[in-house]
Design a protein around this motif. Structure first.
Motif, PDB file in Angstrom:
ATOM      1  N   MET A 298       0.827  -1.214   0.000  1.00 59.95           N
ATOM      2  CA  MET A 298       0.000   0.000   0.000  1.00 59.95           C
ATOM      3  C   MET A 298       0.858   1.260   0.000  1.00 59.95           C
TER       4      MET A 298
ATOM      5  N   LEU B 160       0.281   1.785   7.821  1.00 59.44           N
ATOM      6  CA  LEU B 160      -0.901   1.678   8.699  1.00 59.44           C
ATOM      7  C   LEU B 160      -0.585   2.238  10.074  1.00 59.44           C
TER       8      LEU B 160
ATOM      9  N   GLU C 100       3.321  -5.370   9.966  1.00 58.65           N
ATOM     10  CA  GLU C 100       3.707  -4.333   9.011  1.00 58.65           C
ATOM     11  C   GLU C 100       5.206  -4.461   8.755  1.00 58.65           C
TER      12      GLU C 100
ATOM     13  N   LEU D 161      -9.999  -3.731   7.682  1.00 62.16           N
ATOM     14  CA  LEU D 161      -8.958  -2.693   7.853  1.00 62.16           C
ATOM     15  C   LEU D 161      -9.592  -1.303   7.876  1.00 62.16           C
ATOM     16  N   GLU D 162     -10.615  -1.099   7.032  1.00 64.78           N
ATOM     17  CA  GLU D 162     -11.284   0.217   6.989  1.00 64.78           C
ATOM     18  C   GLU D 162     -11.909   0.551   8.338  1.00 64.78           C
TER      19      GLU D 162
ATOM     20  N   TYR E 281      -8.842   1.170  10.910  1.00 63.11           N
ATOM     21  CA  TYR E 281      -7.996   2.354  10.662  1.00 63.11           C
ATOM     22  C   TYR E 281      -8.765   3.371   9.820  1.00 63.11           C
TER      23      TYR E 281
ATOM     24  N   PHE F 193      -7.193   4.565   6.639  1.00 60.94           N
ATOM     25  CA  PHE F 193      -6.880   3.624   5.551  1.00 60.94           C
ATOM     26  C   PHE F 193      -7.884   3.773   4.400  1.00 60.94           C
ATOM     27  N   LYS F 194      -7.363   3.888   3.186  1.00 61.58           N
ATOM     28  CA  LYS F 194      -8.228   4.033   1.996  1.00 61.58           C
ATOM     29  C   LYS F 194      -7.880   2.928   0.988  1.00 61.58           C
ATOM     30  N   ARG F 195      -8.920   2.331   0.417  1.00 62.10           N
ATOM     31  CA  ARG F 195      -8.676   1.257  -0.558  1.00 62.10           C
ATOM     32  C   ARG F 195      -7.868   1.714  -1.763  1.00 62.10           C
TER      33      ARG F 195
ATOM     34  N   ASP G 229      -5.394   3.312  -1.781  1.00 67.55           N
ATOM     35  CA  ASP G 229      -3.957   3.237  -1.473  1.00 67.55           C
ATOM     36  C   ASP G 229      -3.377   1.835  -1.652  1.00 67.55           C
TER      37      ASP G 229
END
Ligand SMILES: Cc1cc2nc3c(=O)[nH]c(=O)nc-3n(C[C@H](O)[C@H](O)[C@H](O)COP(=O)(O)OP(=O)(O)OC[C@H]3O[C@@H](n4cnc5c(N)ncnc54)[C@H](O)[C@@H]3O)c2cc1C
Length: 443
Positions: free
Chosen positions: A295, A299, A318, A362-363, A366, A369-371, A373
């Motif tokens: 990504m 994160l 990570e 994940l959305e 976090y 967090f944007k898809r 990305d």
């Protein structure tokens, strides 16, 4: 030694065996069903990047791994980094990287924390792991940490790795896990230093393969061994057959060493006794579905996030919190593992379904967090990763020697007092060779 030896499997076990046996003068051929060497520690392509299929780190205390890496000429390529650990609990992410943070850890009261810290310290001091094999891990941890701490902390962590099988697991499992973490901290620096070789396992394996070929080892890829049998003409010669008939199907050897999972080994050697086959098939494995997510943005700064809430994956690793982002073209690399039983329905889901489930979670966890990305998302599925350390496990371990002279089965099922890691794997290979292939014990 002038033996002609076949090794089945090119994970770190098979590669270490090939290294040592070729050094002692044997003619060695390694057969690997996959198109690449490395097994669980292998590398793959994620977009433009080539990196480990499953997250891997080396600890300062991993002396066996470090020795092999040194022998293949990469000792100076290690990077050692102090990492941070987080906990995702009650919908919040908190740091748990040092004693002060542990003392502040919100979900547990002071007494619970005191008992939890006491449990970890006590486990780090216990020597008699065999006694722990007789006690269910739930009973042991509840006795030491208390019911509330077991339910709030230990149970979610055990379930993360073992699923419902935690109920049949012995206290030796958590003992081995704590011993490894203590080894990381006790290696002189009192800090949790994690290491990786620049270029990752792809680089280590490339060098390892080249080193072996220089020593005369033949490595046959895309070669799934179907059977190992004594030939009719000789009681001493072993014949291998392969799933692909284009591979030389009349390969004959003096010795064969299998490093694949126990139940596969039982099928490959049809001349084993019923008792031997039953013992091998009795080893129960835990599997994994593990997503690699490349990504654009990080994160968090944590290498590992342990999760005690219900989420579709059982941890967040990570890699870019440990490895320099330059290795990943400036991107972040995150692994989302879900340990599951080999027959879990998650194995039947498509890549797109798993991606949807994991990214939605994940959305929620976090908000930043944007898809958009996500640069690449790739899923590994392995049904047999490690044997479940059930009660009295060491009493039922399949033997490395078989009833067929010169057929040996060596695999992670024989790790009785450790967790599955490359260091343990290499150590297993070295111990096996010392017991079975030194001059005095040579057949
Ligand atoms: C998610 C995950 C994270 C991990 N993290 C770490 C870590 O941080 N640090 C660490 O040190 N270790 C880690 N490990 C553990 C490490 O990967 C293992 O200890 C090691 O790779 C085991 O090597 P092996 O040779 O025993 O088995 P494997 O790697 O499983 O090798 C067995 C090989 O046999 C081959 N094979 C099977 N059947 C046949 C057949 N019939 N014919 C030919 N070939 C066959 C397979 O394709 C495979 O290549 C991790 C593992 C996983 C899954």
């Amino acid at each position: 030694m002038s033996k002609n030896i076949a090794i089945i499997g090119s994970g770190f076990l098979g590669l270490t065996l090939a290294l040592r046996l070729s050094e002692s003068g044997a003619k060695v051929t390694v057969y690997e069903s996959a198109p690449e060497i490395g097994g669980l520690a292998g590398a793959w392509r994620i977009g433009d990047l080539i990196w480990d299929k499953h997250y891997h780190v080396t600890l300062l205390s991993d002396s066996f791994t470090r020795k092999v890496v040194e022998e293949i000429g990469l000792a100076d390529e290690f990077e050692w980094v102090e990492t941070k650990t987080g906990f995702y609990t009650d919908g919040k992410l908190v740091s748990m990287s040092n004693t002060l943070e542990f003392l502040k850890f919100p979900p547990l009261g002071f007494l619970s924390k005191f008992r939890l810290g006491g449990t970890i310290f006590y486990a780090s001091r216990v020597k008699d792991w065999k006694a722990l094999e007789k006690i269910p891990v739930e009973d042991w941890l509840t006795k030491l940490s208390g019911k509330r701490t077991f339910e709030k902390m230990w149970k979610p962590l055990l379930k993360a790795k073992l699923g419902e099988a935690y109920k049949q697991t012995s206290a030796a499992f958590i003992w081995a896990t704590i011993q490894r973490m203590y080894a990381a901290r006790n290696s002189g620096l009192k800090k949790e230093m994690f290491g990786y070789v620049r270029g990752g396992y792809a680089r280590v394996l490339e060098k390892f393969g080249a080193h072996l070929r220089e020593k005369g080892v033949e490595i046959q890829l895309n070669s799934r061994v179907l059977a190992t049998e004594l030939t009719e003409s000789s009681e001493k010669t072993l014949k291998l057959t392969f799933s692909d008939s284009s591979v030389n199907s009349v390969a004959e050897f003096d010795s064969v060493i299998l490093t694949c999972p126990a139940n596969i080994a039982a099928k490959i050697v049809p001349q084993l006794t019923e008792n031997e086959k039953a013992k091998l098939e009795n080893v129960k494995y835990q599997g994994i579905v593990c997503a690699s997510v490349l990504m654009k943005k990080s994160l968090s700064g944590f290498y590992v996030i342990n999760i005690t809430d219900e989420t579709p994956f059982t941890g967040i690793i990570e890699m870019s919190a440990l490895v320099d982002k330059k290795e990943f073209g400036g991107n972040a690399l995150v692994y989302l593992p879900k340990y599951v039983a080999p027959d879990d329905e998650l194995f039947e889901k498509t890549d797109a379904e798993i991606e949807e489930i994991f990214l939605s979670a994940l959305e929620k966890m976090y908000p930043h967090f944007k898809r958009e990305d996500v640069v690449n998302f790739k899923i590994s599925r392995v049904r047999q990763v490690f044997p479940l350390p059930t009660l009295n496990y060491s009493e039922n371990v399949p033997s490395v020697k078989t009833s067929l002279e010169n057929v040996f089965i060596v695999n992670s099922a024989q790790i009785t007092n450790g967790t599955l890691n490359v260091n343990e794997t290499i150590q297993l290979a070295e111990k096996f060779l010392a017991a079975e292939f030194t001059e005095n014990s040579e057949k």
